[in-house]
Design a protein around this motif. Structure first.
Motif, mmCIF file in Angstrom:
data_model
loop_
_atom_site.group_PDB
_atom_site.id
_atom_site.type_symbol
_atom_site.label_atom_id
_atom_site.label_comp_id
_atom_site.label_asym_id
_atom_site.label_seq_id
_atom_site.Cartn_x
_atom_site.Cartn_y
_atom_site.Cartn_z
ATOM 1 N N ALA A 1 6.552 8.341 -8.206
ATOM 2 C CA ALA A 1 5.542 8.826 -9.142
ATOM 3 C C ALA A 1 5.543 10.345 -9.257
ATOM 4 O O ALA A 1 5.370 10.895 -10.332
ATOM 5 C CB ALA A 1 4.152 8.334 -8.720
ATOM 6 N N ASP A 2 5.809 11.043 -8.130
ATOM 7 C CA ASP A 2 5.823 12.505 -8.156
ATOM 8 C C ASP A 2 7.230 13.081 -8.236
ATOM 9 O O ASP A 2 7.422 14.285 -8.210
ATOM 10 C CB ASP A 2 5.113 13.069 -6.929
ATOM 11 N N GLY A 3 8.234 12.194 -8.311
ATOM 12 C CA GLY A 3 9.628 12.630 -8.401
ATOM 13 C C GLY A 3 10.236 13.098 -7.097
ATOM 14 O O GLY A 3 11.354 13.556 -7.061
ATOM 15 N N LYS A 4 9.496 13.001 -5.991
ATOM 16 C CA LYS A 4 9.988 13.485 -4.701
ATOM 17 C C LYS A 4 10.219 12.360 -3.725
ATOM 18 O O LYS A 4 9.599 11.309 -3.793
ATOM 19 C CB LYS A 4 8.966 14.459 -4.100
ATOM 20 N N ALA A 5 11.127 12.609 -2.781
ATOM 21 C CA ALA A 5 11.427 11.633 -1.742
ATOM 22 C C ALA A 5 10.389 11.725 -0.633
ATOM 23 O O ALA A 5 9.796 12.762 -0.397
ATOM 24 C CB ALA A 5 12.822 11.895 -1.172
ATOM 25 N N LYS A 6 10.184 10.623 0.050
ATOM 26 C CA LYS A 6 9.380 10.580 1.270
ATOM 27 C C LYS A 6 10.353 10.497 2.433
ATOM 28 O O LYS A 6 10.905 9.445 2.692
ATOM 29 C CB LYS A 6 8.498 9.336 1.290
ATOM 30 N N LYS B 1 0.833 -1.206 0.000
ATOM 31 C CA LYS B 1 0.000 0.000 0.000
ATOM 32 C C LYS B 1 0.868 1.256 0.000
ATOM 33 O O LYS B 1 0.629 2.179 -0.775
ATOM 34 C CB LYS B 1 -0.938 -0.020 1.212
ATOM 35 N N SER B 2 1.878 1.291 0.855
ATOM 36 C CA SER B 2 2.747 2.472 0.916
ATOM 37 C C SER B 2 3.582 2.613 -0.353
ATOM 38 O O SER B 2 4.014 3.705 -0.703
ATOM 39 C CB SER B 2 3.657 2.420 2.150
ATOM 40 N N ALA B 3 3.788 1.526 -1.060
ATOM 41 C CA ALA B 3 4.605 1.536 -2.280
ATOM 42 C C ALA B 3 3.857 2.084 -3.494
ATOM 43 O O ALA B 3 4.451 2.266 -4.550
ATOM 44 C CB ALA B 3 5.115 0.132 -2.588
ATOM 45 N N GLU B 4 2.594 2.392 -3.354
ATOM 46 C CA GLU B 4 1.810 2.887 -4.487
ATOM 47 C C GLU B 4 2.343 4.197 -5.040
ATOM 48 O O GLU B 4 2.074 4.540 -6.190
ATOM 49 C CB GLU B 4 0.337 3.035 -4.096
ATOM 50 N N THR B 5 3.130 4.941 -4.256
ATOM 51 C CA THR B 5 3.687 6.213 -4.721
ATOM 52 C C THR B 5 4.981 6.025 -5.503
ATOM 53 O O THR B 5 5.563 7.007 -5.959
ATOM 54 C CB THR B 5 3.957 7.152 -3.527
ATOM 55 N N SER B 6 5.415 4.787 -5.659
ATOM 56 C CA SER B 6 6.674 4.515 -6.347
ATOM 57 C C SER B 6 6.529 3.350 -7.319
ATOM 58 O O SER B 6 6.287 2.215 -6.901
ATOM 59 C CB SER B 6 7.765 4.169 -5.333
ATOM 60 N N PRO B 7 6.710 3.624 -8.607
ATOM 61 C CA PRO B 7 6.657 2.520 -9.573
ATOM 62 C C PRO B 7 7.703 1.430 -9.287
ATOM 63 O O PRO B 7 7.415 0.242 -9.432
ATOM 64 C CB PRO B 7 6.927 3.203 -10.913
#
Length: 100
Positions: free
Chosen positions: A94-99, A34-40
């Motif tokens: 996906a947004d090019g930014k780090a978490k 689920k948390s990985a959805e922001t990263s291909p």
């Protein structure tokens, strides 16, 4: 593309160095699909059945596997997934930014 690997003190975690920037300007830690959805890339790594965690830093990717599965079973799939991702030129986030 040649990906170097390095063991860590945790036998279930391994570092993968793709030889290029993974995530400039921060880190990203994914504990589940689920948390990985922001990263291909993280999503692709979680598609490997035995992957349990993914972490990105500037020049490496850390992958954590299930306890009862040896690295010789998981490592080839992880290497292939990372290589295919970078060769295809896909974004890490996906947004090019780090978490952080």
């Amino acid at each position: 593309m040649f990906i170097q690997t390095e063991t860590t003190p945790n036998p279930n975690t391994m570092k993968f160095f793709p030889g290029s920037t993974v995530l400039a300007g921060g880190t990203a830690d994914f504990r589940d699909e689920k948390s990985a959805e922001t990263s291909p890339l993280a999503s692709a790594l979680f598609a490997i059945a035995d992957v349990r965690g993914v972490f990105f830093a500037d020049d490496f990717i850390t992958v954590t596997k299930r306890d009862n599965v040896p690295w010789d079973v998981v490592k080839p799939s992880v290497l292939t997934t990372i290589m295919e991702h970078f060769v295809a030129g896909k974004p890490v986030m996906a947004d090019g930014k780090a978490k952080t």
